[in-house]
Scaffold this active site. Structure first.
Site, mmCIF file in Angstrom:
data_model
loop_
_atom_site.group_PDB
_atom_site.id
_atom_site.type_symbol
_atom_site.label_atom_id
_atom_site.label_comp_id
_atom_site.label_asym_id
_atom_site.label_seq_id
_atom_site.Cartn_x
_atom_site.Cartn_y
_atom_site.Cartn_z
ATOM 1 C CG ASN A 151 -0.330 -0.311 2.495
ATOM 2 O OD1 ASN A 151 0.764 -0.729 2.549
ATOM 3 N ND2 ASN A 151 -0.975 0.250 3.593
ATOM 4 C CD GLU A 249 4.073 -1.532 13.408
ATOM 5 O OE1 GLU A 249 2.607 -1.043 13.606
ATOM 6 O OE2 GLU A 249 5.002 -1.578 14.367
HETATM 7 O O1 TXE Z 1 -1.049 -8.796 2.411
HETATM 8 P P1 TXE Z 1 0.156 -9.835 2.874
HETATM 9 P P2 TXE Z 1 -2.036 -9.083 1.135
HETATM 10 C C1 TXE Z 1 -4.182 -6.192 4.738
HETATM 11 C C2 TXE Z 1 -5.408 -5.842 3.897
HETATM 12 C C3 TXE Z 1 -5.395 -6.657 2.790
HETATM 13 C C4 TXE Z 1 -5.021 -8.039 3.495
HETATM 14 C C5 TXE Z 1 -4.328 -8.788 2.472
HETATM 15 O O2 TXE Z 1 -6.703 -6.012 4.639
HETATM 16 O O3 TXE Z 1 -6.621 -6.700 2.093
HETATM 17 O O4 TXE Z 1 -4.104 -7.391 4.298
HETATM 18 O O5 TXE Z 1 -3.428 -8.285 1.707
HETATM 19 C C6 TXE Z 1 4.366 -11.213 2.488
HETATM 20 N N1 TXE Z 1 5.678 -15.612 4.884
HETATM 21 N N2 TXE Z 1 -2.914 -5.295 4.735
HETATM 22 O O6 TXE Z 1 -2.489 -10.391 0.829
HETATM 23 O O7 TXE Z 1 -0.132 -11.200 2.131
HETATM 24 C C7 TXE Z 1 3.802 -10.549 1.039
HETATM 25 O O8 TXE Z 1 4.681 -11.325 0.092
HETATM 26 C C8 TXE Z 1 6.129 -14.258 4.909
HETATM 27 C C9 TXE Z 1 -2.821 -4.547 5.691
HETATM 28 O O9 TXE Z 1 -1.514 -8.489 -0.242
HETATM 29 O O10 TXE Z 1 -0.088 -9.788 4.416
HETATM 30 C C10 TXE Z 1 3.989 -9.063 1.319
HETATM 31 O O11 TXE Z 1 5.445 -8.863 1.087
HETATM 32 N N3 TXE Z 1 5.878 -13.123 3.935
HETATM 33 C C11 TXE Z 1 -1.469 -3.897 5.566
HETATM 34 C C12 TXE Z 1 3.786 -8.745 2.650
HETATM 35 O O12 TXE Z 1 3.689 -10.246 3.316
HETATM 36 C C13 TXE Z 1 4.723 -13.415 3.502
HETATM 37 C C14 TXE Z 1 -1.068 -3.595 4.178
HETATM 38 C C15 TXE Z 1 2.249 -8.698 2.875
HETATM 39 O O13 TXE Z 1 1.215 -9.238 2.251
HETATM 40 C C16 TXE Z 1 3.708 -14.544 3.620
HETATM 41 C C17 TXE Z 1 -1.500 -4.756 3.306
HETATM 42 C C18 TXE Z 1 4.435 -15.648 4.334
HETATM 43 N N4 TXE Z 1 3.785 -16.905 4.462
HETATM 44 C C19 TXE Z 1 -2.376 -5.478 3.663
HETATM 45 N N5 TXE Z 1 2.904 -14.340 2.938
HETATM 46 C C20 TXE Z 1 -1.152 -2.838 6.573
HETATM 47 N N6 TXE Z 1 -0.865 -3.250 7.667
HETATM 48 O O14 TXE Z 1 -0.726 -1.860 6.126
HETATM 49 C C21 TXE Z 1 2.676 -13.037 2.303
HETATM 50 N N7 TXE Z 1 3.930 -12.517 2.677
#
Ligand code: TXE
Length: 481
Positions: A151, A249
């Site tokens: 984001n 976070e």
């Molecule tokens: O995030 P992911 P996603 C929330 C928001 C969104 C939801 C899913 O609600 O709709 O999360 O988003 C890495 N081991 N936020 O699926 O998967 C991934 O490659 C290690 C809130 O896109 O959590 C990326 O680099 N790493 C939020 C990072 O995690 C892993 C911002 C975030 O992706 C992994 C974004 C694993 N098993 C989404 N799986 C905020 N707090 O600002 C994924 N990743």
């Protein structure tokens, strides 16, 4: 086609298996680059480079570390236009936002920690009467893992990397596979700034493979992660038996509490931003709006009017206030909540539909959407949508507002609009969250602790909290005669 390579040991390189992922331009719905689809072997290569660099970097003087971090900040600033264009292309956010917020903040992250590390101190405890003196060493941890989301791509990537390296650690970092472009460009900026090889290693790839290999690596001793709550839970499960240091976070479902005695115009203007900035894709957005009943109807009318004026369009267009959502699957997720609202019999006051932007009908555009809900226990108010959808509902009393604000599994931030300082103190103490903004939103002083409670995360980053996270305290006890 643009290739997004890994940056390991100071050099750009292809992934070992030569596998690639498609990267989309969300504004046009088209593939514009290929990303390294790295696996555990690439993480191992990055780890080795980081481990080799650690002994020298951890002993590099604070002045020298500070000078290099400041240089990185200066080069980011000097390349503001190019980086902002890359961010906007990759993420779909308005170019104006990338220029005014994302990239300047990435530069500030480096310049802030360049200064902060020179002011970082530790404690001494004299055991009077016992002829002994204790002092605490704060030593870098070693190789640390930084995993960031899509984001605020460069903003959040650098928010982790800058304190990690300032404190003397070396890093294996993975940006989101959805928005890797500016992290890729950061590699050459670090080389130009003279950051020694191996101090920062950037590996691209999927969360389940590259991200998971960082989390599972037995010698990567600390993980800082920003992303979804489910992913955070998964990372915590892997890291806990290995006793890794963790900073998480995660998501939010933040209340925006509006009292009749607030500065109405300022509140209205800020509430439009706290609802829809970055297409609502900020974990700090105030997605649940609660309004004191006496001004509810007026607010509803004015808010709809203001929101209807927001220009939706191509992110590169200077008039655009609402750009594209980050991906097709995220657009589908956001849209599904309008259907959920309908099945819950909620009242869609404004928006709720995809937008066909002229010449870019394949782009992932969605209207800013306002849903009037009947109670706080509905899915619209309890689940993180993370897009341009907010809910509104009235409240009668301060206690009712407070109870609804706290009635969620999340606890990241709250916004309070009132001119009654007694209420400010009463409510700030009772709101269950890590950050309370009073008569403002997203007002950030980088010295302050940043993070959430409940399912919004574990630990705090920002200022000295981040430097404490990225160091291991060791007490030295000396006796004398
Ligand atoms: O995030 P992911 P996603 C929330 C928001 C969104 C939801 C899913 O609600 O709709 O999360 O988003 C890495 N081991 N936020 O699926 O998967 C991934 O490659 C290690 C809130 O896109 O959590 C990326 O680099 N790493 C939020 C990072 O995690 C892993 C911002 C975030 O992706 C992994 C974004 C694993 N098993 C989404 N799986 C905020 N707090 O600002 C994924 N990743």
């Amino acid at each position: 086609m643009q290739l997004i390579l890994n940056y390991i040991n100071g050099e750009y390189c292809k992934p070992i298996d030569d596998k690639w992922l498609d990267n989309y331009n969300p504004a046009e719905g088209k593939i514009y680059s290929k990303i390294a689809n790295s696996g555990a072997e690439d993480i191992e290569k990055a780890y080795k480079a980081a481990a080799d660099a650690f002994p020298s970097w951890s002993e590099t003087s604070l002045d020298e570390r500070s000078r290099i971090l400041q240089k990185i900040a200066d080069i980011i600033e000097a390349n503001l236009d190019q980086l902002a264009e890359a961010e906007s292309l990759d993420n779909g956010k308005p170019l104006s936002l990338a220029k005014s917020v994302d990239i300047p903040r990435a530069a500030s992250n480096f310049s802030f920690f360049a200064k902060a590390i020179t002011q970082f101190s530790s404690e001494a405890h004299e055991s009077i009467g016992l002829q002994s003196m204790n002092f605490t060493l704060r030593q870098p941890i070693g190789v640390v893992g930084c995993i960031s989301p899509w984001n605020l791509p460069l903003y959040l990537f650098t928010w982790k990397i800058a304190p990690a390296i300032a404190a003397g650690n070396t890093v294996v970092a993975k940006p989101s596979e959805i928005t890797p472009y500016t992290a890729y460009l950061l590699g050459e900026i670090c080389t130009e700034a003279g950051l020694p090889k191996g101090v920062l290693n950037i590996v691209n790839g999927l969360g389940q493979t590259a991200g998971e290999a960082i989390t599972k690596h037995p010698k990567i001793k600390a993980i800082t992660f920003t992303g979804g709550t489910k992913t955070g839970e998964h990372i915590a499960k892997i890291a806990a038996p290995m006793f890794k240091k963790l900073s998480l976070e995660l998501g939010g479902k933040n209340p925006n509490l509006i009292f009749a005695d607030c500065n109405y115009d300022k509140m209205l203007e800020t509430t439009v931003k706290s609802s829809f900035a970055n297409q609502g894709q900020i974990c700090l957005c105030g997605s649940r709006i609660f309004v004191e009943a006496s001004i509810y109807e007026q607010f509803k009318k004015d808010f709809i009017e203001k929101v209807s004026q927001l220009k939706i369009g191509h992110p590169m267009n200077s008039e655009t206030k609402i750009g594209a959502l980050v991906s097709k699957s995220h657009l589908e997720k956001v849209e599904s909540y309008v259907e959920i609202a309908k099945t819950e019999n909620q009242n869609i006051l404004f928006g709720g539909k995809r937008v066909d932007v002229e010449n870019f009908s394949e782009g992932y555009y969605f209207q800013p959407t306002i849903i009037e809900v009947k109670s706080n226990d509905c899915r619209i108010n309890q689940e993180e949508i993370f897009g341009p959808i907010v809910s509104i509902m009235p409240f009668e009393t301060e206690t009712e507002a407070l109870n609804m604000a706290n009635d969620t599994k999340y606890g990241l931030s709250s916004t309070l609009w009132t001119s009654d300082m007694n209420r400010v103190m009463r409510m700030s103490k009772k709101l269950e969250c890590g950050i309370v903004w009073v008569n403002t939103w997203l007002n950030r002083d980088l010295r302050t602790p940043f993070g959430g409670t409940k399912q919004s995360g574990v630990g705090r980053e920002g200022g000295l909290e981040a430097l404490r996270f990225f160091t291991e305290p060791k007490n030295i006890c000396i006796t004398y005669e």
